[in-house]
Every structure is written in structure tokens, then in C-alpha cells.
Design a protein around this motif. Structure first.
Motif, short mmCIF file in Angstrom:
data_model
loop_
_atom_site.label_atom_id
_atom_site.label_comp_id
_atom_site.label_asym_id
_atom_site.label_seq_id
_atom_site.Cartn_x
_atom_site.Cartn_y
_atom_site.Cartn_z
N ILE A 229 3.20 31.49 61.92
CA ILE A 229 3.24 31.33 63.37
C ILE A 229 3.14 32.66 64.10
N GLY A 230 3.85 33.66 63.61
CA GLY A 230 3.78 34.98 64.24
C GLY A 230 2.40 35.58 64.15
N SER A 295 7.56 32.30 54.01
CA SER A 295 8.93 32.26 53.49
C SER A 295 9.90 32.92 54.45
N SER A 296 9.49 34.05 55.01
CA SER A 296 10.34 34.74 55.97
C SER A 296 10.58 33.89 57.21
N GLU A 297 9.54 33.19 57.67
CA GLU A 297 9.70 32.34 58.85
C GLU A 297 10.56 31.12 58.56
N LEU A 298 10.75 30.80 57.29
CA LEU A 298 11.68 29.74 56.91
C LEU A 298 13.11 30.25 56.78
N GLY A 299 13.30 31.56 56.91
CA GLY A 299 14.63 32.14 56.78
C GLY A 299 14.96 32.59 55.38
N MET A 300 13.99 32.63 54.49
CA MET A 300 14.24 33.07 53.12
C MET A 300 14.25 34.59 53.04
N ASP A 301 14.99 35.12 52.08
CA ASP A 301 15.01 36.56 51.82
C ASP A 301 13.88 36.89 50.86
N VAL A 347 11.94 49.92 56.30
CA VAL A 347 10.76 49.48 57.06
C VAL A 347 11.05 48.11 57.67
N THR A 348 10.32 47.78 58.71
CA THR A 348 10.52 46.51 59.40
C THR A 348 9.39 45.52 59.13
N ARG A 349 8.44 45.90 58.29
CA ARG A 349 7.33 45.00 57.97
C ARG A 349 6.99 45.09 56.49
N LEU A 350 6.59 43.97 55.92
CA LEU A 350 6.12 43.92 54.55
C LEU A 350 4.62 44.24 54.52
N PRO A 351 4.09 44.71 53.38
CA PRO A 351 2.65 44.98 53.30
C PRO A 351 1.84 43.71 53.53
N GLY A 352 0.85 43.80 54.41
CA GLY A 352 0.00 42.66 54.69
C GLY A 352 0.64 41.60 55.55
N CYS A 353 1.80 41.87 56.11
CA CYS A 353 2.53 40.89 56.93
C CYS A 353 2.79 41.48 58.32
N PRO A 354 1.78 41.49 59.19
CA PRO A 354 1.95 42.17 60.48
C PRO A 354 2.98 41.54 61.40
N GLU A 355 3.05 40.21 61.42
CA GLU A 355 3.94 39.55 62.37
C GLU A 355 4.70 38.41 61.70
N ILE A 356 6.01 38.36 61.94
CA ILE A 356 6.85 37.27 61.43
C ILE A 356 7.62 36.69 62.60
N ASP A 357 7.53 35.37 62.79
CA ASP A 357 8.18 34.72 63.92
C ASP A 357 9.47 34.04 63.46
N TYR A 358 10.58 34.66 63.76
CA TYR A 358 11.89 34.04 63.52
C TYR A 358 12.81 34.56 64.62
N PRO A 359 12.94 33.79 65.71
CA PRO A 359 13.72 34.29 66.86
C PRO A 359 15.14 34.69 66.47
N GLY A 418 -2.96 27.63 60.29
CA GLY A 418 -2.68 26.87 61.51
C GLY A 418 -1.20 26.67 61.77
N PHE A 419 -0.88 26.18 62.97
CA PHE A 419 0.52 25.96 63.33
C PHE A 419 1.17 24.91 62.45
N ASP A 420 0.41 23.91 62.03
CA ASP A 420 0.97 22.88 61.16
C ASP A 420 1.10 23.34 59.72
N GLY A 421 0.55 24.52 59.39
CA GLY A 421 0.68 25.03 58.04
C GLY A 421 2.11 25.30 57.65
N PHE A 422 2.94 25.62 58.64
CA PHE A 422 4.36 25.86 58.38
C PHE A 422 5.01 24.63 57.75
N GLU A 423 4.71 23.45 58.30
CA GLU A 423 5.29 22.21 57.77
C GLU A 423 4.72 21.89 56.39
N ARG A 424 3.42 22.11 56.20
CA ARG A 424 2.81 21.84 54.89
C ARG A 424 3.43 22.73 53.81
N TYR A 425 3.68 23.99 54.18
CA TYR A 425 4.29 24.91 53.23
C TYR A 425 5.71 24.46 52.87
#
Length: 452
Positions: A229-230, A295-301, A347-359, A418-425
Motif C-alpha cells: 500500500i505504501g 509483511s511489515s504492513e501486516l505488523g510482522m517483524d 536505518v529506517t528502510r529495508l533494501p528495495g522497500c522504499p515505502e511501508i504503510d503502517y500508521p 494492487g491495493f487488494d494484493g494486501f488481502e491476497r497476501y
């Protein structure tokens, strides 16, 4: 594979002929666009076409058989165009597929593109295919476009994920004139030079094709990531910024708000299932950064292990490891001193992961470089619940309670776009969790069997 699979397989109305022995057509049989569910599709879709060269053809040449194959394809299927993909034996015996294509095109009145993409050639197949498409097809026709025409290059071939994103683009106000590497048509390709911006969603280093569009037709070019999503929100905003139009920017923000509001109940439910679980990913040549973002957007470490790409040669000594700061604090810093985490960079970002959406959650990782043995020891200490993309094979960790066979690295960027990819994952994670006991748990009737 890269020419036939990456550049050509998603073109709906172009019939692809693999010129070579039938065994060389195996990849053609497993890779290709199958057509959208419930939609009309050309009769040749999902079929495999090969000239089936035998020993006689390899000795005396296969040009005549190729000519007959083209004539038969035109008579049976009447495709919009035909492309010939040459295999290694064709290049070795010297079949002149260019002349065969010219003669067949004149004879049948069909556009035929010869692709000398034999595997032993030094030029990558994707680059050869891209060059031939631009040299022979692009620019032949024009059409009236919308105010913001784009060329959406994506690996989302063979399913409807690209259609979902095209719907998003349409709501924002973009006119998708073509989608090389994805679901597109011959007519789209010949008019693709009309795009003002080429948008590339791929982890592969194939920038030369969109750069050729920029050089020849003045198109803009940017890489995007439409998984997570991010990433999607950041990519849409970057596209709007390219066109420097206030109305486009406002519609972009409106679509992002609408989509996030639509899927928010799903996000809350999915996060409740997986928040706090530990995941380890190995960023291999195909990259598993999409798994890390989702995984990060799901709250996983997320524990990310990446090959040291700064080194010019591959070794077992250089791995960059990212460990969540919260996880390091939870386990106690004393256990990490042997790995050099006392002096680790934060660091605040993982390699290849520019944006993570978790408010309302701040992400931070400790980053160090380790050798293979150290990585194996560290992963055993961290005891992740799920491992992706080579952790078990490369570092010998086999104690994860969730099996990850479903999540292959070559699926990244397609199945969860896509936005629905979060649910599929999240759905696939739940399936892996619920089915893991069939692999990991020993039946009661087998306990003690080995001893007896």
C-alpha cells in the motif's frame, strides 16, 4: 526465455512460434498469457506453437518447415501478427528466419517479427526483443490520446492484476496506451510512442527498453513499485508530480483515500492475525523485497538478509543483515555483541522497500555485514516463524513453524500487485499457517515407529 517470456508472452493478439525442437518449446508451454476470466480471447491464446524440428531439419535446415508453420498459423487462427522466437539449434545451423519472415509476410499479408533470441547469444533476450519491437512495430500508427498518456510496463502477465491497476490509472485520469511485459495488444504496441511517460514496475534491470522510448520519442521514464500500500501510494504521487498538474494530483490523493478506506476493515482483520510474528527473507537475485513490504504492513517483524551487492564477485562472506530494533531490544543486546550490533548502523528502510504503510508505527533496523556462518547462527537465535526465498536452503534454518513453499521469489510483483494484493497476501499466509502441520507434525501412529 527473457525474449519470449518477458517481452512477448502478454501480447494477446500476436501468435508466437517457437522455431526449434519440441523440447525447446517447453518454456513456451508453461509461460504465456491465458486470457482474462470470462472475456473473449483469440483462439490461439493458451496454445503452444512449435516447428518441431527433428534430426533431418537440424541437418538440412528448418526454413521450409518454418514457412509452412507460418502459413498454417495464418490459415487456422488469422492472428493480428506473428512473432518467431529462434532457439539455439536454429542459430547454430544458420536458418535465415528474417528472410522467411519477409517472404511469409508478403505471401500472407500479416506482420511477422523474427526474433533471433538464441540462448547462447551475448545480447540478453529481453533487450533483443525490446529492440526489435521498437525498430519494427512502434510508431507505425497514431491515435488520439488522453491528456496524460502513459506506457505501463509491468511483469503482471497471465492474470488480471494489471487490469486492476489500469482501472486505478483510469480513475486518476491516465490513458494507458500500452503495457509491454503485461497484457497488451499489437495495436497498442504500434501506437505506444504516444505515451508521455513510461512507468516500469519490475525488479529486473531492464531499463534499456524504456530508455530507448525516451531517446527516440522523448517519453519520460520512472520506476515504480505497485506491491504494498505504501509503495502504491508513493508511486501514484510520483507519477502525478511528473505531469505537474494540480487536478491530476488532487484525483491521485482522492483515489488513494478511497482505496485505503475501502480496504481498511480487511487491513485491521489481517493485522490482528499476524501482528508481532517474525519473518526472515533472503533478498536473492529475484529479490524478495515485496514479501518484506507486505509483511511489515501486516505488523510482522521482518529480518532481511541480502547479498552484498557492493562486492563485484559473489562470495559467502558478504551478507547484509537487517534486524528490527524492537526485536533486538526484546532479546537483549548482550546476545548480539558477537555479531557486531553494538556498533551497527540504524536505518529506517529495508533494501528495495522504499515505502511501508503502517500508521502510528515507526520502523527501524540495525544493519551489519556478516558471513554465512554468522547469519546461520543469528537466524537460529532469532527463531523466525516464517522464512522466505532461500533462508532454509542458504543458511540451513528448518525450524520455522510456517512453511513458505507457496511464496516463490519469481512470483513477486505479480500475484500481490494492487491495493487488494494486501488481502491476497494475508490469505496465502493464513493458508500456509493452517496447512503447515501436515508437513511439520508427526502423526500419533508414527511416534516411536523408528525406535521399533
Amino acid at each position: 526465455m527473457a525474449c519470449r517470456g518477458l517481452m512477448m508472452s502478454g501480447i494477446e493478439d500476436v501468435l508466437l512460434i517457437t522455431h526449434g525442437p519440441v523440447g525447446c518449446a517447453y518454456f513456451s508451454g508453461i509461460n504465456g498469457y491465458r486470457g482474462a476470466d470470462g472475456a473473449e480471447r483469440p483462439a490461439h491464446i493458451a496454445r503452444t506453437f512449435s516447428t518441431h524440428m527433428d534430426e533431418t531439419d537440424v541437418i538440412f535446415g528448418g526454413e521450409e518447415k518454418l514457412a509452412r508453420a507460418i502459413d498454417e498459423a495464418v490459415e487456422r487462427y488469422a492472428p493480428e501478427a506473428i512473432a518467431i522466437c529462434a532457439t539455439c539449434p536454429v542459430g547454430l545451423i544458420g536458418d535465415d528466419i528474417e528472410q522467411v519472415a519477409r517472404d511469409a509476410a508478403e505471401r500472407n499479408g500479416v506482420d511477422i517479427l523474427p526474433l533471433s533470441c538464441e540462448g547462447f547469444k551475448s545480447e540478453p533476450g529481453w533487450l533483443h526483443g525490446g529492440k526489435q519491437i521498437l525498430d519494427n512495430w512502434v510508431g507505425r500508427e497514431s491515435r488520439r490520446t488522453g491528456e496524460f498518456p502513459i506506457h505501463f510496463m509491468s511483469e503482471a502477465c497471465g492474470d488480471d492484476r494489471a487490469r486492476e491497476m489500469k482501472d486505478i490509472f483510469g480513475r486518476v485520469g491516465y490513458d494507458v496506451v500500452c503495457s509491454l511485459m503485461g497484457i497488451t495488444t499489437y495495436r497498442d504496441i504500434v501506437r505506444s510512442h504516444e505515451a508521455k511517460l513510461v512507468v516500469l514496475d519490475s525488479g529486473k534491470a531492464i531499463d534499456e527498453v524504456p530508455l530507448m522510448y525516451r531517446e527516440r520519442y522523448g517519453s519520460g521514464f520512472m520506476r515504480v513499485n505497485l506491491t504494498g500500500i505504501g509503495n502504491i501510494a508513493a508511486s501514484l504521487r510520483a507519477m502525478a508530480a511528473f505531469f505537474e498538474d494540480e487536478g491530476l494530483a488532487e484525483r491521485t490523493e482522492q483515489v488513494i483515500r478511497e482505496e485505503c478506506a475501502r480496504i481498511e476493515p480487511v487491513r485491521a482483520r489481517c493485522r490482528a492475525d499476524f501482528d508481532g510474528m517474525r519473518v526472515a527473507a533472503f533478498e536473492d537475485i529475484f529479490r524478495s523485497n515485496d514479501f518484506a513490504v507486505l509483511s511489515s504492513e501486516l505488523g510482522m517483524d521482518v529480518i532481511m538478509v541480502a547479498q552484498d551487492y557492493e562486492a563485484e564477485v559473489y562470495t559467502e562472506e558478504g551478507f547484509t543483515v537487517h534486524v528490527p530494533c524492537s526485536l533486538a531490544d526484546e532479546l537483549g543486546k548482550s546476545e548480539f555483541r558477537a555479531f557486531g550490533f553494538d556498533d551497527a548502523q540504524t536505518v529506517t528502510r529495508l533494501p528495495g522497500c522504499p515505502e511501508i504503510d503502517y500508521p502510528k508505527r515507526a520502523f527501524a533496523w540495525l544493519r551489519v555485514k556478516l558471513d554465512r556462518a554468522q547469519v546461520s547462527t543469528l537466524i537460529a537465535l532469532l527463531a523466525p516463524d516464517l522464512c522466505f526465498a532461500g533462508i532454509g536452503e542458504r543458511f540451513g534454518y528448518a525450524s520455522a513453524t510456517m512453511r513458505s513453499e507457496k511464496f516463490l521469489s519469481d512470483e513477486r510483483g505479480t500475484d500481490y500487485m494492487g491495493f487488494d494484493g494486501f488481502e491476497r497476501y494475508a490469505r496465502d499466509l493464513a493458508q500456509a499457517r493452517d496447512l503447515s502441520h501436515w508437513v511439520l507434525d508427526q502423526p500419533s501412529w508414527m511416534r516411536g515407529w523408528e525406535a521399533r
